[in-house]
Design a protein around this motif. Structure first.
Motif, PDB file in Angstrom:
ATOM      1  N   ARG A  35       0.797  -1.219   0.000  1.00  0.00           N
ATOM      2  CA  ARG A  35       0.000   0.000   0.000  1.00  0.00           C
ATOM      3  C   ARG A  35       0.837   1.281   0.000  1.00  0.00           C
ATOM      4  N   THR A  36       2.151   1.158   0.212  1.00  0.00           N
ATOM      5  CA  THR A  36       2.947   2.382   0.393  1.00  0.00           C
ATOM      6  C   THR A  36       4.166   2.515  -0.511  1.00  0.00           C
ATOM      7  N   THR A  37       4.597   1.443  -1.151  1.00  0.00           N
ATOM      8  CA  THR A  37       5.827   1.530  -1.943  1.00  0.00           C
ATOM      9  C   THR A  37       5.642   0.913  -3.319  1.00  0.00           C
ATOM     10  N   GLY A  38       6.634   1.105  -4.150  1.00  0.00           N
ATOM     11  CA  GLY A  38       6.645   0.479  -5.462  1.00  0.00           C
ATOM     12  C   GLY A  38       7.188  -0.935  -5.382  1.00  0.00           C
ATOM     13  N   LEU A  39       6.976  -1.684  -6.439  1.00  0.00           N
ATOM     14  CA  LEU A  39       7.355  -3.093  -6.461  1.00  0.00           C
ATOM     15  C   LEU A  39       8.853  -3.333  -6.222  1.00  0.00           C
ATOM     16  N   PRO A  40       9.762  -2.630  -6.875  1.00  0.00           N
ATOM     17  CA  PRO A  40      11.184  -2.914  -6.626  1.00  0.00           C
ATOM     18  C   PRO A  40      11.582  -2.716  -5.156  1.00  0.00           C
ATOM     19  N   THR A  41      11.111  -1.639  -4.561  1.00  0.00           N
ATOM     20  CA  THR A  41      11.432  -1.372  -3.155  1.00  0.00           C
ATOM     21  C   THR A  41      10.797  -2.420  -2.257  1.00  0.00           C
ATOM     22  N   MET A  42       9.531  -2.731  -2.514  1.00  0.00           N
ATOM     23  CA  MET A  42       8.811  -3.711  -1.718  1.00  0.00           C
ATOM     24  C   MET A  42       9.518  -5.067  -1.763  1.00  0.00           C
ATOM     25  N   GLU A 147      13.876   0.112 -10.964  1.00  0.00           N
ATOM     26  CA  GLU A 147      13.406   1.382 -10.433  1.00  0.00           C
ATOM     27  C   GLU A 147      12.965   2.274 -11.583  1.00  0.00           C
ATOM     28  N   GLY A 148      11.673   2.525 -11.688  1.00  0.00           N
ATOM     29  CA  GLY A 148      11.150   3.451 -12.668  1.00  0.00           C
ATOM     30  C   GLY A 148      10.991   2.916 -14.078  1.00  0.00           C
ATOM     31  N   ALA A 149      11.276   1.626 -14.304  1.00  0.00           N
ATOM     32  CA  ALA A 149      11.168   1.104 -15.659  1.00  0.00           C
ATOM     33  C   ALA A 149      10.477  -0.246 -15.653  1.00  0.00           C
TER      34      ALA A 149
END
Length: 152
Positions: A35-42, A147-149
């Protein structure tokens, strides 16, 4: 039943409490990150960074030898997810299993497939070069995610 047998049963059930609490923590952490981050970070935070397309493609189907502790953690995660109000999606299962197996260096794979004009996605783990979902992932093309792609 003798007194000793009943006491052993209680002790065995109490011994499962830390494993169950760990599974609850994994599920709650995955839900908060979803609910709070993007997939790579998660994926990275849960201990299963995203796999490259080459890692996903080179993974083989086969059994992964688990320690008794790893098997207990995975069973507990499965039990908690089945009872979770959040649902037991493939991404939640893979993230929680990845966290439970984090010492083995799991990698999260996300793939897509198009069937009858409908695009669907699936997530699974690769651990030690073994695809942990060889049947479910066969129709999905692994994505290269960073990240971002997002690229297919």
């Amino acid at each position: 039943m003798s007194r000793g047998a009943g006491a052993r049963g209680v002790a065995r059930r109490l011994g499962r409490v830390p494993v169950a609490l760990g599974a609850v923590g994994r599920v709650l952490a995955a839900e908060a990150l979803l609910r709070t981050t993007g997939l790579p970070t998660m994926a990275r935070v849960m201990g299963a960074p995203l796999a490259s397309r080459d890692e996903a493609a080179s993974a083989v189907a086969g059994p992964l030898a688990l320690t008794a502790a790893e098997a207990r953690r995975l069973r507990a995660v499965g039990r908690v997810l089945r009872r979770s109000p959040f649902g037991s999606t493939c991404l939640r299962r893979a993230l929680c299993a990845g966290q439970a197996l984090r010492r083995r260096g799991p990698r999260l794979v996300v793939g897509v497939a198009k069937r009858d004009g409908v695009v669907s996605a699936h997530a699974w783990l690769v651990v030690d070069g073994v695809n942990l979902d060889p049947d479910g992932s066969v129709d999905f093309l692994p994505l290269s995610l960073g990240e971002g792609a997002v690229t297919a």
